[in-house]
Design an enzyme around this catalytic site. Structure first.
Site, PDB file in Angstrom:
ATOM      1  CE  LYS A  51     -21.932  58.012 -29.155  1.00 40.70           C
ATOM      2  NZ  LYS A  51     -22.648  58.243 -28.361  1.00 40.70           N
ATOM      3  CG  HIS A  64      20.708  32.249 -30.750  1.00 35.66           C
ATOM      4  ND1 HIS A  64      20.445  33.038 -31.485  1.00 35.66           N
ATOM      5  CD2 HIS A  64      21.632  30.778 -30.833  1.00 35.66           C
ATOM      6  CE1 HIS A  64      20.652  32.557 -32.968  1.00 35.66           C
ATOM      7  NE2 HIS A  64      22.168  31.098 -32.574  1.00 35.66           N
TER       8      HIS A  64
END
Length: 745
Positions: free
Chosen positions: A340, A497
């Protein structure tokens, strides 16, 4: 400002060493120019070893001491365990410029036996005091003072050690205030006033790093680098021990807080003297002034990584209470506080960042704002992942430990297995060359802990050989491995695929490969192969005969590696679970996640094995043993094909596939045509057919029967099941109903 300091000693000189260390770090605003003693002592010897001028003043003679001090003209005199009263000549020559430290909260327990006296009087609190020396005995105006609790079992030695730790911190600070001209005593008064504004401007800001790490990789080298850059190392427990073992000076956190660790180490750093030093925004004058007024030094660097909760969760036999103890509290608090306040503090939460941080400080004098910002983001990601793992791990552990849990969403045994919020932690493995298409960026991540499923990419192990995996390689390899995991014995699946274009089960792996590729050699070109046994020479020779993108297998023997190495771009991926006969599925209902138009769809993966013994024979004719074997393989393969899907199998190998069609009859036509085109019409006589969902009409069954298919397996459940079964019955075919659907969209 460069002040000159004279230090008086009589014993071991621990306060002298603390003053010298602070001076070396530039925290005093001055240097020690002479060390004097009233008797021969280790402190005097140590000072001489450091190259500091020394003076032995027998019995602390006032005249001799005054002459010695006059020769060096000190700006301040600090008595660091000096066991003589200062005489009138020295007092007159240095009014208000002599500091002394005393091991009690003056005016309580003055004199030479303050620690013993406090213990004998049953005091529960004592402390350390720094005061200005005057003609009274330990009665001069107090500059700094801090309490030290007296603990059960304390004796002279243990209590004195804790008091000294506080003295080592407050004495250098008082000396720095004195040299800066920031303390004064009003006329006729005994109260010391600290000029906060002057102190804020003139007292040097210490360079301090707070270190508390579980992963001690690179810690000693990092600490050594920080010391070389002028940092004081403040540390806790095992981290402090590791730094000391490396020969580095360390200040214990307990010396900063004035309070020892308690509750088996649960309470160490949760203290204003720690968190104020982390959270003070030094861009703000008011924050800087508050630190000065509270005598709290800021931290420039916070180096924290957390208790290894994830590793503990994976440790066999760990109990629930033991796992709970691995939940870090102080660590995340410090990490979040430093992140922070990244405008003023650099938070280092991974050893991977040590070298970068050291280089930045050495090059630029401090960690630059851009790097502090990046480190802060790292830190928040780390704590978020840490908390997410705890939230995922605890519910099943609580249930296993017989903790009574309410019927609330996401808790074990709940009627709703999905929690109100779901936080998934993913670890990046690599940035891929591109995504599904070259214009799409992509990356590969992995999920750890609860929810992780089996597959070739659970680990971060790279392929044994070949170029970098692509986005589509990963999809196809995962699909191939998932299907191969359904095979019995030596088996092979070829995927294109994400759909199977070849599959077979045989007595040997080489035979399985040959049968699988024969099912559609055209589609196999450029495909991805998964195998259920270690690849040997005969199998490798077959694999090397055509172009393949990826091979996934439980392993590759030496001969196979040599053969496949000639295909330099071919990727070899190890998935050891493919050789396992254990098909127990993951129990996590959140194991499969997809995105769809802004939604995130969460479900349990379709990995639960089917039980053929529960399948219902819907026709008057039951399958023959050969038909039943082919139906089983067809049903296992159809779950890996895109819906609508039809799979045709003959003699233990895939011969035709219809997938991704908008109607089931079209899927059937596609499968039949594929089989005829590759293997001829005869292959369909006596073939088995699997449908991933029920037949809504008999038309798809009719297409297959007309081609010679004699056995069917499907979930059932259509309004027209009777018509579909009747079509099979008329043709003398057999049909099994599984009661389970395997859609794959």
């Amino acid at each position: 400002m460069s002040g000159r300091i004279a230090v008086g000693v009589s014993g071991q000189g621990s306060n002298l060493r603390a003053l010298h260390a602070a001076a070396e770090r530039g925290e005093l605003g001055g240097e020690i120019v002479v060390v004097f003693a009233d008797r021969p002592c280790p402190a005097l010897d140590w000072a001489a070893e450091q190259g500091i001028d020394t003076a032995l003043i027998p019995a602390g003679d006032d005249v001799a001491l005054a002459e010695t001090l006059g020769g060096v003209s000190p700006d301040a005199i600090v008595l660091a365990g000096y066991m003589r009263l200062i005489g009138p000549r020295v007092l007159a020559g240095y009014p208000g410029r002599i500091l002394n430290t005393h091991p009690s909260l003056l005016p309580a327990f003055p004199g030479a036996h303050a620690v013993r006296d406090a213990l004998e009087h049953g005091a529960t609190v004592t402390g350390a005091t720094v005061h200005i020396v005057d003609a009274t005995l330990d009665g001069g105006p107090i500059v700094a003072q801090e309490a030290v609790p007296i603990l059960a079992g304390d004796d002279d030695a243990t209590l004195h050690d804790r008091i000294r730790a506080v003295e080592h911190r407050i004495l250098p600070r008082a000396a720095a205030l004195l040299l800066a001209g920031a303390i004064s005593v009003g006329p006729g008064a005994r109260r010391v006033t600290v000029d906060v504004d002057r102190a804020e401007k003139l007292v040097p800001t210490p360079r301090r790093a707070l270190l508390s790490v579980s992963d001690k990789t690179g810690l000693a080298d990092f600490g050594r680098g920080l010391v070389g850059l002028g940092f004081e190392l403040v540390s806790t427990g095992g981290t402090a021990r590791a730094l000391r073992d490396a020969g580095l000076p360390v200040t214990d956190v307990a010396a900063v807080t004035g309070f020892p660790e308690m509750l088996d180490g649960r309470i160490k750093t949760l203290h204003p003297r720690v968190h104020a030093g982390i959270l003070a925004d030094r861009r703000l004058e008011d924050h800087r002034r508050q630190l000065v007024a509270a005598a709290i030094a800021p931290f420039e660097l916070v180096v924290v990584n957390l208790y290894p909760f994830a590793a503990a969760a994976e440790r066999p036999g760990i109990t629930f209470d033991e796992l709970v103890e691995e939940i870090d509290i102080g660590g995340p608090s410090m990490v979040r506080a430093a992140a922070k306040n990244h405008a003023s503090v650099a938070i280092v939460s991974s050893p991977d960042r040590y070298e970068l941080v050291l280089d930045a400080i050495a090059r630029e004098g401090s960690v630059p704002v851009a790097l502090r910002a990046a480190l802060a983001v790292d830190a928040f990601r780390n704590t978020a992942a840490y908390d997410a793992r705890i939230a995922a791990e605890l519910p099943p552990r609580m249930a296993a430990a017989a903790v009574p849990l309410p019927d609330e969403p996401g808790l074990p045994g709940s009627t709703d297995p999905f929690p109100p919020t779901l936080t998934i932690t993913l670890d990046k493995v690599e940035t891929l060359r591109y995504g599904e298409n070259p214009h799409q960026p992509a990356a590969r991540y992995r999920r750890r802990g609860p929810g992780a499923t089996d597959g070739p990419f659970v680990s971060t192990e790279p392929p044994l050989q070949g170029k970098q995996l692509s986005y589509n390689n990963v999809l196809d390899a995962s699909a191939a491995a998932a299907l191969a995991r359904q095979l019995d014995g030596p088996g092979c699946v070829i995927v294109k695929h994400t759909n199977p274009c070849g599959a077979a089960e045989r007595e040997s792996l080489a035979e399985a490969w040959a049968a699988a590729v024969a099912g559609d050699p055209v589609s196999a070109f450029g495909g991805v192969v998964a195998l259920t046994r270690e690849v040997d020479r005969p199998t490798a020779e077959g694999l090397a005969s055509i172009f393949i993108e990826v091979i996934v297998a439980p392993g590759f023997d030496g001969a196979a590696r040599d053969i496949l190495a000639m295909k330099s771009n071919l990727r070899l991926v190890v998935d050891r679970t493919l050789a396992s006969t254990d098909r127990m599925p993951t129990a996590d209902p959140t194991g499969s996640i997809r995105t769809a138009g802004g939604a995130f769809l969460v479900t349990a993966p379709d990995t639960i094995p089917d039980d053929p013994s529960t399948w219902q024979v819907a026709t008057s004719r039951a399958p023959s043993p050969a038909e039943r074997r082919d139906l089983g393989l067809a049903w296992r393969l159809v779950r890996g094909a895109t819906s609508n899907a039809i799979v045709l199998v003959r003699d233990g190998r895939l011969i035709g596939l219809g997938s991704g069609q908008t109607s089931r009859v079209d899927a059937a036509r596609q499968a039949v045509e594929k089989a005829m085109a590759i293997s001829g019409e005869a292959v369909l006589r006596g073939a088995a057919c699997a449908s991933d969902a029920f037949y809504p009409f008999p038309d798809a069954v009719d297409v297959c029967i007309a081609a010679g298919v004699s056995a069917f397996v499907q979930p059932g459940g259509s309004m027209r099941d009777d018509d579909v079964i009747a079509a099979a019955e008329r043709a003398g075919a057999t049909m099994l109903l599984t009661g389970v659907r395997h859609f794959r969209h």
